[in-house]
Design an enzyme around this catalytic site. Structure first.
Site, mmCIF file in Angstrom:
data_model
loop_
_atom_site.group_PDB
_atom_site.id
_atom_site.type_symbol
_atom_site.label_atom_id
_atom_site.label_comp_id
_atom_site.label_asym_id
_atom_site.label_seq_id
_atom_site.Cartn_x
_atom_site.Cartn_y
_atom_site.Cartn_z
ATOM 1 N N HIS A 50 0.655 -1.202 0.212
ATOM 2 C CA HIS A 50 -0.055 -0.070 0.132
ATOM 3 C C HIS A 50 1.157 1.588 -0.073
ATOM 4 C CE1 HIS A 50 -2.723 -2.577 2.074
ATOM 5 N NE2 HIS A 50 -3.563 -2.342 1.231
ATOM 6 N N ASP A 53 2.235 1.420 3.578
ATOM 7 C CA ASP A 53 2.952 0.872 3.904
ATOM 8 C C ASP A 53 4.080 1.189 3.551
ATOM 9 O OD1 ASP A 53 0.687 -0.865 5.265
ATOM 10 O OD2 ASP A 53 1.012 -1.836 2.247
#
Ligand code: GLO
Ligand code: MG
Length: 344
Positions: A50, A53
């Site tokens: 993501h 992330d």
């Protein structure tokens, strides 16, 4: 471990603390560095990200700061001997996107979603991948009458066109899912995702990611969803996992519920040389009861199941299959497949 030319990936969210909508975390959260350190040992080659992330808290950072931080992450994955497979903008957690992102009724929310997606494209660029995955989590309705489906589809198209235009090197793979968190999602299946891509300003750069659990939730067979996308050269990634019927999205280990269904996914991927096209992503979650020290076994199990099923697919007696098809003896074909899966 012989991997037959396949490359495997998962996301940092696939090693997680076990929180669910009914209870708090039951395992300690591992740091990103700790997770990264585990990939190779578990047999994996690449990380699915993501945007946050890679760059936590990116909403509070400038585009330049985001790029700089992403560059550091690139060095971390290089050092760990890993690749970045894709970056997905996480558009469903901000209080701004409670009513949707690209299809929100509030124009401010829509603007935020587009800006955030541009930052995700910047991160992908820094991490050395040209693939962006769009899981359109909140593009849909809780309340049927709250949105107009024609307008919403237009907004989705406008969003992908804006990104295609902003990032000319990026390819977008839409990950369809029919429900959860929404009651009804706008892009529930492969067919919807491919249709949207075909109407975009650059259809060559629009493809799909098939997730097994999402197909099952749509009442469809994952191997047929794979086959449909592959017939158009549009399957660019997969999220293999398993799902026990029509209930919440379970993200069970690949093959844990229905081995034959898993076998057919591996078979169609392999027969159509998916290893030349994309990586095998395993979007699996450990069940809540799993102890902290053993919180990655679902990943190893899923990978092992894939490889075992691959061997079974390649050792299937195709001449015998063909003669049963010719004789239209599908009952015997049933037995041939079952006995092959049971070890002969
Ligand atoms: C949830 C999805 C989710 C996505 C991930 C990447 O149901 O499967 O895990 O795959 O956020 O976009
Ligand atoms: Mg997924």
């Amino acid at each position: 471990m012989e991997k037959y030319g396949y490359r495997f990936s998962f996301g940092p969210w696939n090693i997680h603390s076990g929180a669910d909508p009914f209870g708090p975390p039951v395992r300690a959260e591992r740091s990103f560095a700790d997770k990264l350190g585990q990939y190779r040992g578990l047999g994996f080659d690449a990380v699915q990200f993501h945007d946050d992330d890679a760059v936590p808290g990116l909403d509070e950072l400038t585009p330049l700061q985001i790029r700089r931080r992403a560059r550091k992450v690139k060095r971390q994955i290089d050092d760990a001997g890993l690749l970045a497979e894709f970056v997905a903008p996480r558009l469903w957690e901000s209080p701004r996107t409670v009513d949707g992102a690209y299809t929100a009724n509030d124009p401010e929310a829509r603007r935020y979603a587009i800006e955030r997606t541009k930052r995700a494209a910047d991160i992908a660029h820094e991490l050395g991948t040209d693939l962006m995955v769009l899981w359109l989590a909140r593009e849909g309705t809780y309340m049927r009458e709250s949105k107009d489906p024609v307008r919403a589809t237009g907004q989705l198209l406008e969003a992908v066109n804006t990104i295609l235009d902003y990032a000319p090197a990026i390819r977008i793979a839409i990950e369809p899912k029919p429900n959860e968190p929404m009651d009804l999602a706008y892009i529930p299946t492969m067919g919807h995702a491919l249709a949207l891509g075909s109407q975009s300003s650059d259809p060559k750069r629009m493809g799909v990611l098939m997730e097994s659990a999402h197909s099952v939730l749509a009442g469809l067979d994952p191997s047929d969803e794979i086959g449909f996308a592959m017939s158009f050269g549009k399957l660019w990634s997969v999220h293999l996992n398993d799902q026990n019927g029509l209930k919440f999205d379970q993200d069970r280990s690949f093959g844990a519920v229905d081995l034959r269904r898993a076998f057919n996914q591996v078979k169609v991927l392999d027969e159509n040389r998916f290893y030349d096209v994309g990586m095998v992503g395993l979007d699996v979650k450990a069940i809540r009861t799993q102890p902290f020290e053993r919180d990655a076994e679902h990943l190893t199990n899923s990978l092992r199941v894939f490889l075992r099923l691959l061997e079974l697919s390649r050792s299937l007696d195709r001449a015998a299959v063909q003669s049963l098809i010719d004789a239209r003896d599908y009952e015997q074909l049933d037995w041939l497949i079952i006995s092959h899966l049971l070890g002969g």
